[in-house]
Design a protein around this motif. Structure first.
Motif, PDB file in Angstrom:
ATOM      1  N   THR A 138      65.900 -41.027  35.727  1.00  0.00           N
ATOM      2  CA  THR A 138      66.873 -39.944  35.548  1.00  0.00           C
ATOM      3  C   THR A 138      68.321 -40.376  35.771  1.00  0.00           C
ATOM      4  OG1 THR A 138      66.504 -39.255  37.867  1.00  0.00           O
ATOM      5  CG2 THR A 138      65.211 -38.146  36.149  1.00  0.00           C
ATOM      6  N   LYS A 139      68.560 -41.655  35.970  1.00  0.00           N
ATOM      7  CA  LYS A 139      69.928 -42.134  36.157  1.00  0.00           C
ATOM      8  C   LYS A 139      70.793 -41.849  34.939  1.00  0.00           C
ATOM      9  CE  LYS A 139      69.257 -45.897  39.489  1.00  0.00           C
ATOM     10  NZ  LYS A 139      69.205 -47.376  39.674  1.00  0.00           N
ATOM     11  N   ASP A 140      70.245 -42.163  33.783  1.00  0.00           N
ATOM     12  CA  ASP A 140      70.990 -41.973  32.538  1.00  0.00           C
ATOM     13  C   ASP A 140      70.264 -40.977  31.647  1.00  0.00           C
ATOM     14  OD1 ASP A 140      72.908 -44.001  33.237  1.00  0.00           O
ATOM     15  OD2 ASP A 140      71.369 -45.481  32.746  1.00  0.00           O
ATOM     16  N   GLN A 141      69.996 -39.801  32.214  1.00  0.00           N
ATOM     17  CA  GLN A 141      69.130 -38.855  31.523  1.00  0.00           C
ATOM     18  C   GLN A 141      69.803 -38.103  30.385  1.00  0.00           C
ATOM     19  OE1 GLN A 141      68.109 -35.223  33.612  1.00  0.00           O
ATOM     20  NE2 GLN A 141      69.478 -35.783  35.258  1.00  0.00           N
ATOM     21  N   PHE A 142      71.109 -38.108  30.312  1.00  0.00           N
ATOM     22  CA  PHE A 142      71.773 -37.323  29.274  1.00  0.00           C
ATOM     23  C   PHE A 142      72.042 -38.171  28.031  1.00  0.00           C
ATOM     24  CE2 PHE A 142      72.804 -34.839  33.086  1.00  0.00           C
ATOM     25  CZ  PHE A 142      72.324 -33.615  32.673  1.00  0.00           C
ATOM     26  N   ARG A 143      71.294 -37.883  26.982  1.00  0.00           N
ATOM     27  CA  ARG A 143      71.516 -38.549  25.713  1.00  0.00           C
ATOM     28  C   ARG A 143      72.722 -37.915  25.015  1.00  0.00           C
ATOM     29  NH1 ARG A 143      67.921 -36.551  22.942  1.00  0.00           N
ATOM     30  NH2 ARG A 143      66.478 -35.597  24.409  1.00  0.00           N
ATOM     31  N   GLN A 144      73.404 -38.700  24.240  1.00  0.00           N
ATOM     32  CA  GLN A 144      74.574 -38.205  23.529  1.00  0.00           C
ATOM     33  C   GLN A 144      74.251 -37.750  22.113  1.00  0.00           C
ATOM     34  OE1 GLN A 144      77.552 -37.873  25.161  1.00  0.00           O
ATOM     35  NE2 GLN A 144      76.324 -38.541  26.914  1.00  0.00           N
ATOM     36  N   GLU A 145      73.050 -38.114  21.638  1.00  0.00           N
ATOM     37  CA  GLU A 145      72.696 -37.783  20.272  1.00  0.00           C
ATOM     38  C   GLU A 145      71.283 -37.203  20.202  1.00  0.00           C
ATOM     39  OE1 GLU A 145      73.049 -41.344  18.051  1.00  0.00           O
ATOM     40  OE2 GLU A 145      75.245 -41.378  18.109  1.00  0.00           O
ATOM     41  N   THR A 146      71.048 -36.401  19.195  1.00  0.00           N
ATOM     42  CA  THR A 146      69.713 -35.876  18.936  1.00  0.00           C
ATOM     43  C   THR A 146      68.788 -37.026  18.536  1.00  0.00           C
ATOM     44  OG1 THR A 146      70.501 -33.702  18.260  1.00  0.00           O
ATOM     45  CG2 THR A 146      68.354 -34.390  17.406  1.00  0.00           C
ATOM     46  N   VAL A 147      67.562 -37.006  19.084  1.00  0.00           N
ATOM     47  CA  VAL A 147      66.568 -38.032  18.769  1.00  0.00           C
ATOM     48  C   VAL A 147      65.647 -37.511  17.680  1.00  0.00           C
ATOM     49  CG1 VAL A 147      64.557 -39.278  19.656  1.00  0.00           C
ATOM     50  CG2 VAL A 147      66.616 -39.095  21.046  1.00  0.00           C
ATOM     51  N   GLU A 148      65.397 -38.324  16.689  1.00  0.00           N
ATOM     52  CA  GLU A 148      64.427 -37.996  15.649  1.00  0.00           C
ATOM     53  C   GLU A 148      63.146 -38.774  15.925  1.00  0.00           C
ATOM     54  OE1 GLU A 148      66.063 -38.681  11.823  1.00  0.00           O
ATOM     55  OE2 GLU A 148      67.579 -37.107  12.002  1.00  0.00           O
ATOM     56  N   MET A 149      62.008 -38.094  15.900  1.00  0.00           N
ATOM     57  CA  MET A 149      60.741 -38.755  16.179  1.00  0.00           C
ATOM     58  C   MET A 149      59.680 -38.263  15.209  1.00  0.00           C
ATOM     59  SD  MET A 149      59.456 -36.745  19.615  1.00  0.00           S
ATOM     60  CE  MET A 149      57.730 -37.165  19.341  1.00  0.00           C
ATOM     61  N   THR A 150      58.640 -39.073  15.055  1.00  0.00           N
ATOM     62  CA  THR A 150      57.515 -38.713  14.210  1.00  0.00           C
ATOM     63  C   THR A 150      56.269 -38.622  15.065  1.00  0.00           C
ATOM     64  OG1 THR A 150      58.484 -39.842  12.310  1.00  0.00           O
ATOM     65  CG2 THR A 150      56.137 -39.358  12.203  1.00  0.00           C
ATOM     66  N   CYS A 151      55.509 -37.567  14.879  1.00  0.00           N
ATOM     67  CA  CYS A 151      54.296 -37.346  15.654  1.00  0.00           C
ATOM     68  C   CYS A 151      53.183 -36.911  14.707  1.00  0.00           C
ATOM     69  CB  CYS A 151      54.545 -36.297  16.735  1.00  0.00           C
ATOM     70  SG  CYS A 151      53.078 -35.776  17.618  1.00  0.00           S
ATOM     71  N   LEU A 152      52.163 -37.751  14.553  1.00  0.00           N
ATOM     72  CA  LEU A 152      51.018 -37.440  13.699  1.00  0.00           C
ATOM     73  C   LEU A 152      51.463 -37.002  12.301  1.00  0.00           C
ATOM     74  CD1 LEU A 152      48.726 -35.587  16.269  1.00  0.00           C
ATOM     75  CD2 LEU A 152      48.757 -38.014  15.662  1.00  0.00           C
ATOM     76  N   GLY A 153      52.456 -37.719  11.779  1.00  0.00           N
ATOM     77  CA  GLY A 153      52.938 -37.464  10.434  1.00  0.00           C
ATOM     78  C   GLY A 153      53.946 -36.350  10.309  1.00  0.00           C
ATOM     79  N   ARG A 154      54.301 -35.720  11.425  1.00  0.00           N
ATOM     80  CA  ARG A 154      55.266 -34.621  11.403  1.00  0.00           C
ATOM     81  C   ARG A 154      56.572 -35.070  12.055  1.00  0.00           C
ATOM     82  NH1 ARG A 154      50.181 -33.095  12.088  1.00  0.00           N
ATOM     83  NH2 ARG A 154      49.368 -31.309  10.942  1.00  0.00           N
ATOM     84  N   LYS A 155      57.680 -34.589  11.530  1.00  0.00           N
ATOM     85  CA  LYS A 155      58.982 -34.987  12.039  1.00  0.00           C
ATOM     86  C   LYS A 155      59.529 -33.941  13.010  1.00  0.00           C
ATOM     87  CE  LYS A 155      60.252 -37.787   8.013  1.00  0.00           C
ATOM     88  NZ  LYS A 155      61.241 -37.995   6.930  1.00  0.00           N
ATOM     89  N   PHE A 156      60.134 -34.427  14.087  1.00  0.00           N
ATOM     90  CA  PHE A 156      60.721 -33.556  15.105  1.00  0.00           C
ATOM     91  C   PHE A 156      62.103 -34.069  15.477  1.00  0.00           C
ATOM     92  CE2 PHE A 156      56.171 -33.200  15.510  1.00  0.00           C
ATOM     93  CZ  PHE A 156      55.951 -31.860  15.730  1.00  0.00           C
ATOM     94  N   GLU A 157      62.970 -33.131  15.822  1.00  0.00           N
ATOM     95  CA  GLU A 157      64.286 -33.464  16.342  1.00  0.00           C
ATOM     96  C   GLU A 157      64.379 -32.957  17.779  1.00  0.00           C
ATOM     97  OE1 GLU A 157      67.143 -31.799  13.682  1.00  0.00           O
ATOM     98  OE2 GLU A 157      66.469 -33.002  11.953  1.00  0.00           O
ATOM     99  N   VAL A 158      64.804 -33.819  18.688  1.00  0.00           N
ATOM    100  CA  VAL A 158      64.886 -33.469  20.106  1.00  0.00           C
ATOM    101  C   VAL A 158      66.349 -33.467  20.512  1.00  0.00           C
ATOM    102  CG1 VAL A 158      64.073 -33.983  22.433  1.00  0.00           C
ATOM    103  CG2 VAL A 158      62.657 -34.631  20.458  1.00  0.00           C
TER     104      VAL A 158
END
Length: 227
Positions: A24-44
């Motif tokens: 948790t030291k550097d827990q704040f991301r500056q950009e939205t993360v794009e990921m793929t899960c079981l063929g589906r796309k998600f934005e975090v």
């Protein structure tokens, strides 16, 4: 409600504290993360915890039935609830973090399942109504006080949330309802077992994986709990 005391050695508790602080030291991301899960796309989004590939989602599709009314407790970016909604027509997804609720709604839209989902703000069961055939829960692993809303995804002071979940969950389960729950030895898994036993649930391991973290073996489990 039970009073929490770590059910492990002081050495083990100190190691988990170290892991948590480092993560948790550097827990704040500056950009939205794009990921793929079981063929589906998600934005975090930046204010939402990024789900890891060892999580509950690997077991969801094998568990959900088309006729299930499903509750995704602590939905985060919505991955588990959205996977469930690819099979079930009735999915409720809740989270205490307003940013998570909005993020999950967005991901439901881009995955084409928004019409099957009711996604809203709730502190555990406070804004949940009715009974469910399946309740999915990927709770915070650590018993430390979170510093902010995003850290609540990984930290649950004295396991108040986890303990309250087991104190109340039977009121929201259908007669033959089941719980799909993810946890690991990077948290106090003996305390989780204590809660499961005291609540009167039967426990079956659906998925099990082993890893090494800083030279220490770590195990992760997905459990199916039934009465």
């Amino acid at each position: 409600m039970s009073v929490y005391k770590p059910m492990m050695s002081d050495e083990s508790a100190a190691k988990i504290r170290e892991w948590h602080d480092n993560a948790t030291k550097d827990q704040f991301r500056q950009e939205t993360v794009e990921m793929t899960c079981l063929g589906r796309k998600f934005e975090v989004s930046t204010e939402v915890f990024e789900p890891k590939p060892v999580g509950l989602w690997q077991s969801v599709l094998g568990e959900v039935k088309k006729t299930d009314r499903v509750l995704d407790m602590g939905t985060g970016s919505g991955v588990n609830g959205i996977l469930a909604a690819s099979k079930s027509l009735k999915v409720v997804a809740v989270d205490i973090n307003p940013s998570s609720v909005e993020n999950a709604k967005h991901n439901a839209e881009i995955n084409g399942v928004a019409s099957r989902m009711d996604i809203h703000l709730s502190d555990l069961f406070d804004s949940v109504k009715g009974r469910f055939d399946l309740i999915m829960f990927d709770p915070p692993f650590r018993w430390f006080k979170p510093k902010n809303m995003r850290e609540r995804s990984t930290a649950d002071e004295n396991y108040k949330t986890l303990t309250s979940f087991f104190d109340n969950v039977k009121d929201f389960l259908s007669k033959d309802g089941r719980i799909l729950l993810f946890f690991g030895t990077s948290g106090d898994i003996d305390y989780l077992s204590h809660l499961i036993k005291n609540a009167g649930f039967n426990k079956v391991v659906v998925k099990h994986s082993k890893h090494v973290k800083d030279g220490t073996p770590v195990e992760y489990f997905t459990y199916r709990l039934t009465r």
